[in-house]
Motif scaffolding. Structure first.
Motif, PDB file in Angstrom:
ATOM      1  N   ARG A   1     -65.667  36.057   3.606  1.00  0.00           N
ATOM      2  CA  ARG A   1     -64.717  37.044   3.612  1.00  0.00           C
ATOM      3  C   ARG A   1     -64.746  38.071   4.850  1.00  0.00           C
ATOM      4  N   ARG A   2     -65.788  37.913   5.411  1.00  0.00           N
ATOM      5  CA  ARG A   2     -65.658  38.541   7.016  1.00  0.00           C
ATOM      6  C   ARG A   2     -65.266  37.628   8.143  1.00  0.00           C
ATOM      7  N   GLY A   3     -64.926  36.417   7.733  1.00  0.00           N
ATOM      8  CA  GLY A   3     -64.452  35.599   8.787  1.00  0.00           C
ATOM      9  C   GLY A   3     -65.324  34.688   9.699  1.00  0.00           C
TER      10      GLY A   3
ATOM     11  N   ARG B   1     -62.078  39.138  13.081  1.00  0.00           N
ATOM     12  CA  ARG B   1     -61.976  40.562  13.301  1.00  0.00           C
ATOM     13  C   ARG B   1     -61.027  41.248  12.052  1.00  0.00           C
ATOM     14  N   GLU B   2     -60.144  40.320  11.458  1.00  0.00           N
ATOM     15  CA  GLU B   2     -59.447  41.053  10.394  1.00  0.00           C
ATOM     16  C   GLU B   2     -60.392  41.001   9.203  1.00  0.00           C
ATOM     17  N   GLY B   3     -61.215  40.133   9.019  1.00  0.00           N
ATOM     18  CA  GLY B   3     -62.019  40.325   7.823  1.00  0.00           C
ATOM     19  C   GLY B   3     -62.792  41.757   7.910  1.00  0.00           C
TER      20      GLY B   3
ATOM     21  N   PRO C   1     -57.921  41.388   3.341  1.00  0.00           N
ATOM     22  CA  PRO C   1     -57.532  40.687   4.363  1.00  0.00           C
ATOM     23  C   PRO C   1     -56.461  39.873   4.327  1.00  0.00           C
ATOM     24  N   ALA C   2     -55.744  39.521   5.423  1.00  0.00           N
ATOM     25  CA  ALA C   2     -54.907  38.502   5.593  1.00  0.00           C
ATOM     26  C   ALA C   2     -55.157  37.570   6.745  1.00  0.00           C
ATOM     27  N   PHE C   3     -55.612  36.436   5.950  1.00  0.00           N
ATOM     28  CA  PHE C   3     -56.409  35.532   7.170  1.00  0.00           C
ATOM     29  C   PHE C   3     -55.232  34.614   7.480  1.00  0.00           C
ATOM     30  N   SER C   4     -55.204  34.030   8.583  1.00  0.00           N
ATOM     31  CA  SER C   4     -54.444  33.098   9.172  1.00  0.00           C
ATOM     32  C   SER C   4     -54.658  31.814   9.743  1.00  0.00           C
TER      33      SER C   4
END
Length: 270
Positions: A146-148, A253-255, A265-268
């Motif tokens: 969840r932190r990417g 970076r988003e996570g 977060p909004a993951f892409s």
């Protein structure tokens, strides 16, 4: 006294009761958060125990209401923004695995006493020990995805061996902190006790193992670890490279930013 650990560090407090050595994580911002410096300190502590003939059991615990909240994310964010060379970033990314290997290779029997939160690196530390006793308030898990980025430090095969592939996927991919009673049912922890009984229960287990002939007990530990982890190095050699790739992504970076800002977060996929 000759033949005993001589380690001294800033983030580990050591106390001895005969042949039982207790290492207490303390200090730092938040719930005993890990940093690059503290990972190196834990590795030095574990390596120092290879020359310790007196210690038969090591108890690893956290000071205060929590065991360990994992790696300091603000330090991680600073690390990701640095202009360090790829070689230096790769070596730094491998420090956690070296620390975990050192913990797992401590000759003495190791017991993690877990209360409160053991997240990410905190859960990793617990799984590097031979046994885990948890208080009823304990919650453990791996929020890395969840932190990417991927689960690091050689912790993935340890988790799979404890709870099997399907539950390991659930625990690692969803990144939730699971309750102690669930983790006991899965086999992630060995025993759950009321919080006020945690010290006495851990001490009782430690005394049982300290009373065994140390040479034979340590032979069994090494053999079991060798059998169960025979393929770990061959299969997990790429995890640092995976981390460097994932850490360079927009999702990483988003996570991290979403966690620090207290939002979803909004993951892409970028």
């Amino acid at each position: 006294m000759t033949g005993t650990a001589t380690f001294a560090g800033a983030r580990l407090r050591l106390t001895r009761n005969g042949s039982i050595l207790t290492a207490t994580l303390h200090g730092g911002d938040g719930p005993n958060l890990l940093t690059i410096d503290s990972l190196a300190e834990i590795e030095r502590f574990a390596r120092d125990l290879h020359g310790d003939a007196e210690t038969r059991v090591v108890i690893l615990r956290g000071e205060g209401p929590h065991f360990c909240g994992g790696f300091h994310l603000e330090e991680r964010l600073t690390e990701l923004k640095s202009d360090a060379s790829l070689m230096n970033r790769s070596r730094q990314a491998d420090l956690g695995r070296r620390m975990m290997t050192a913990l797992a290779e401590i000759p003495a029997v190791t017991i993690a006493a877990v209360q409160g939160v053991a997240a990410g690196g905190g859960a990793c530390l617990a799984t590097a020990c031979d046994f885990r006793i948890a208080a009823e308030d304990a919650r453990m898990g791996y929020p890395e995805v969840r932190r990417g980025f991927n689960l690091m430090w050689g912790a993935l095969p340890l988790c799979v061996r404890l709870i099997g592939p399907a539950r390991a996927k659930r625990l690692i991919m969803l990144g939730r902190l699971e309750r102690a009673e669930t983790l006991e049912r899965w086999g992630f922890v060995d025993q759950v006790v009321p919080l006020d009984q945690l010290p006495a229960t851990v001490e009782d287990m430690a005394q049982q193992y300290a009373g065994l002939p140390p040479l034979a007990a340590q032979m069994v530990k090494r053999s079991v670890n060798a059998v169960s982890g025979a393929l770990d190095a061959a299969l997990m050699h790429m995890e640092s490279d995976q981390f460097l790739l994932a850490a360079d992504s927009h999702d990483s970076r988003e996570g991290i930013a979403a966690f620090l800002e207290g939002r979803e977060p909004a993951f892409s996929g970028r």
